[in-house]
Motif scaffolding. Structure first.
Motif, mmCIF file in Angstrom:
data_model
loop_
_atom_site.group_PDB
_atom_site.id
_atom_site.type_symbol
_atom_site.label_atom_id
_atom_site.label_comp_id
_atom_site.label_asym_id
_atom_site.label_seq_id
_atom_site.Cartn_x
_atom_site.Cartn_y
_atom_site.Cartn_z
ATOM 1 N N THR A 87 0.827 -1.210 0.000
ATOM 2 C CA THR A 87 0.000 0.000 0.000
ATOM 3 C C THR A 87 0.857 1.254 0.000
ATOM 4 O O THR A 87 0.492 2.258 -0.620
ATOM 5 C CB THR A 87 -0.958 0.000 1.209
ATOM 6 O OG1 THR A 87 -1.602 -1.252 1.300
ATOM 7 C CG2 THR A 87 -2.014 1.083 1.050
ATOM 8 N N SER A 88 2.001 1.217 0.679
ATOM 9 C CA SER A 88 2.919 2.350 0.636
ATOM 10 C C SER A 88 3.378 2.611 -0.797
ATOM 11 O O SER A 88 3.435 3.769 -1.240
ATOM 12 C CB SER A 88 4.132 2.081 1.533
ATOM 13 O OG SER A 88 5.093 3.111 1.411
ATOM 14 N N PHE A 89 3.670 1.541 -1.540
ATOM 15 C CA PHE A 89 4.074 1.688 -2.942
ATOM 16 C C PHE A 89 2.947 2.308 -3.756
ATOM 17 O O PHE A 89 3.176 3.205 -4.585
ATOM 18 C CB PHE A 89 4.472 0.327 -3.518
ATOM 19 C CG PHE A 89 4.879 0.391 -4.966
ATOM 20 C CD1 PHE A 89 6.127 0.852 -5.328
ATOM 21 C CD2 PHE A 89 4.003 0.001 -5.968
ATOM 22 C CE1 PHE A 89 6.503 0.929 -6.671
ATOM 23 C CE2 PHE A 89 4.361 0.073 -7.306
ATOM 24 C CZ PHE A 89 5.622 0.535 -7.652
ATOM 25 N N TRP A 90 1.714 1.845 -3.515
ATOM 26 C CA TRP A 90 0.568 2.421 -4.232
ATOM 27 C C TRP A 90 0.426 3.910 -3.898
ATOM 28 O O TRP A 90 0.240 4.741 -4.797
ATOM 29 C CB TRP A 90 -0.714 1.676 -3.859
ATOM 30 C CG TRP A 90 -1.922 2.174 -4.597
ATOM 31 C CD1 TRP A 90 -2.395 1.739 -5.794
ATOM 32 C CD2 TRP A 90 -2.794 3.248 -4.183
ATOM 33 N NE1 TRP A 90 -3.515 2.462 -6.157
ATOM 34 C CE2 TRP A 90 -3.776 3.394 -5.201
ATOM 35 C CE3 TRP A 90 -2.838 4.078 -3.075
ATOM 36 C CZ2 TRP A 90 -4.784 4.341 -5.122
ATOM 37 C CZ3 TRP A 90 -3.841 5.033 -3.002
ATOM 38 C CH2 TRP A 90 -4.803 5.160 -4.005
ATOM 39 N N GLN A 91 0.520 4.247 -2.611
ATOM 40 C CA GLN A 91 0.392 5.649 -2.208
ATOM 41 C C GLN A 91 1.448 6.529 -2.866
ATOM 42 O O GLN A 91 1.198 7.699 -3.160
ATOM 43 C CB GLN A 91 0.510 5.775 -0.683
ATOM 44 C CG GLN A 91 -0.566 5.065 0.119
ATOM 45 C CD GLN A 91 -1.870 5.840 0.198
ATOM 46 O OE1 GLN A 91 -2.125 6.728 -0.594
ATOM 47 N NE2 GLN A 91 -2.698 5.482 1.172
ATOM 48 N N THR A 126 0.578 11.798 -4.527
ATOM 49 C CA THR A 126 1.297 12.016 -5.783
ATOM 50 C C THR A 126 0.888 13.313 -6.476
ATOM 51 O O THR A 126 1.458 13.666 -7.509
ATOM 52 C CB THR A 126 1.063 10.833 -6.753
ATOM 53 O OG1 THR A 126 -0.334 10.752 -7.076
ATOM 54 C CG2 THR A 126 1.533 9.525 -6.145
ATOM 55 N N ARG A 127 -0.060 14.027 -5.905
ATOM 56 C CA ARG A 127 -0.592 15.210 -6.591
ATOM 57 C C ARG A 127 0.253 16.454 -6.406
ATOM 58 O O ARG A 127 0.085 17.436 -7.140
ATOM 59 C CB ARG A 127 -2.023 15.468 -6.121
ATOM 60 C CG ARG A 127 -2.970 14.333 -6.503
ATOM 61 C CD ARG A 127 -4.348 14.471 -5.907
ATOM 62 N NE ARG A 127 -5.128 13.257 -6.119
ATOM 63 C CZ ARG A 127 -6.303 13.018 -5.569
ATOM 64 N NH1 ARG A 127 -6.847 13.919 -4.751
ATOM 65 N NH2 ARG A 127 -6.935 11.885 -5.800
ATOM 66 N N GLY A 128 1.161 16.432 -5.467
ATOM 67 C CA GLY A 128 2.033 17.578 -5.263
ATOM 68 C C GLY A 128 2.776 17.459 -3.952
ATOM 69 O O GLY A 128 2.310 16.795 -3.023
ATOM 70 N N PRO A 129 3.947 18.096 -3.846
ATOM 71 C CA PRO A 129 4.712 18.018 -2.604
ATOM 72 C C PRO A 129 4.074 18.844 -1.495
ATOM 73 O O PRO A 129 3.518 19.915 -1.730
ATOM 74 C CB PRO A 129 6.076 18.602 -2.998
ATOM 75 C CG PRO A 129 5.777 19.503 -4.148
ATOM 76 C CD PRO A 129 4.633 18.878 -4.885
ATOM 77 N N ALA A 130 4.151 18.315 -0.276
ATOM 78 C CA ALA A 130 3.608 19.025 0.879
ATOM 79 C C ALA A 130 4.434 18.674 2.110
ATOM 80 O O ALA A 130 4.946 17.560 2.245
ATOM 81 C CB ALA A 130 2.145 18.650 1.114
#
Length: 249
Positions: free
Chosen positions: A180-184, A193-197
């Motif tokens: 699941t970590s790989f999927w996330q 994956t939509r942007g750094p935060a």
């Protein structure tokens, strides 16, 4: 694990006894010191769910991480300090009230006089441990928390009346969260994956750097500043979060 180095990262002394007071201090200092961030995903760095790798990233390189990393290493620290701490799988509630998949979140359960939830990897969440057997609301600087019985023996955790996640009772090993970590970290459907935060709580609010937006919330008042250059962004990571980067995620 170099426990002394980890505690120095948090700015705390080694507790004399693995008790509730010590757990409260460790959780509060961890949240205040180690950022919740997904920068590795946007820097092309692999996320390795191994205690040695996480220690190198979070303690030696003074980075943060997301739930699997932060709670995975925090649980290992607690065990080194004599706590009975285990990871639990949790399903995160989506905005529409439906549940995400198993292993959507990694939480830490600590058995003391009763079971406690100690979570340093969910972003804006309780600053202090929560009693998992409590029947009444629990006050915290981040709001009012309730733990409720859920189907099949699971436990729902609510923040200010809004369900956050559903915890399984079964203990889990860190490597069980790898798929699941790989999927996330890779799926376009993952919000990571939509942007750094990058985010840390403050004494009276929170500071977040999302892409080129610096967001500072104080006493509920939000102030947003758009940073105009890569250097400003790198400076913000260093000054606000203690993270040294050689390029912008």
């Amino acid at each position: 694990m170099d426990v002394a180095a980890y505690l120095a990262r948090l700015g705390v002394d080694r507790p004399a006894t693995p008790d509730v007071a010590a757990l409260r201090t460790l959780q509060e200092r961890h949240l205040a010191t180690v950022p919740f961030e997904n920068l590795s995903i946007h820097l092309g760095e692999p996320i390795v769910l191994d205690t040695d790798a996480l220690f190198d990233k979070i303690v030696r390189r003074r980075r943060g991480g997301f739930c699997y990393e932060l709670n995975g290493l925090f649980a290992a620290l607690l065990r080194e300090l004599g706590f009975d701490a285990v990871l639990k799988s949790a399903k995160v509630f989506r905005p529409d009230g439906t549940l995400g998949p198993p292993f959507d979140h990694a939480a830490v359960s600590v058995e003391l006089d009763e079971p406690w939830l100690a979570d340093v990897g969910f972003g804006r969440f309780s600053r202090f441990p929560l009693r998992l057997s409590a029947t009444e609301a629990q006050a915290d600087p981040e709001g009012e928390f309730l733990v409720l019985d859920a189907p099949h023996g699971d436990i729902d955790v609510l923040q200010d009346g809004k369900p956050q996640y559903r915890i399984e009772r079964r203990p889990r090993a860190l490597d069980e969260f790898v798929p699941t970590s790989f999927w996330q970290a890779t799926s376009p459907d993952s919000h990571f994956t939509r942007g750094p935060a990058c985010s840390l709580p403050g004494k009276h609010g929170r500071v977040t750097l999302a892409g080129d937006k610096l967001i500072i919330t104080t006493h509920g008042v939000r102030e947003e500043t758009r940073l105009s250059s890569d250097q400003e962004i790198l400076d913000a990571y260093r000054k606000r979060f203690g993270i040294e980067l050689d390029r912008v995620p």
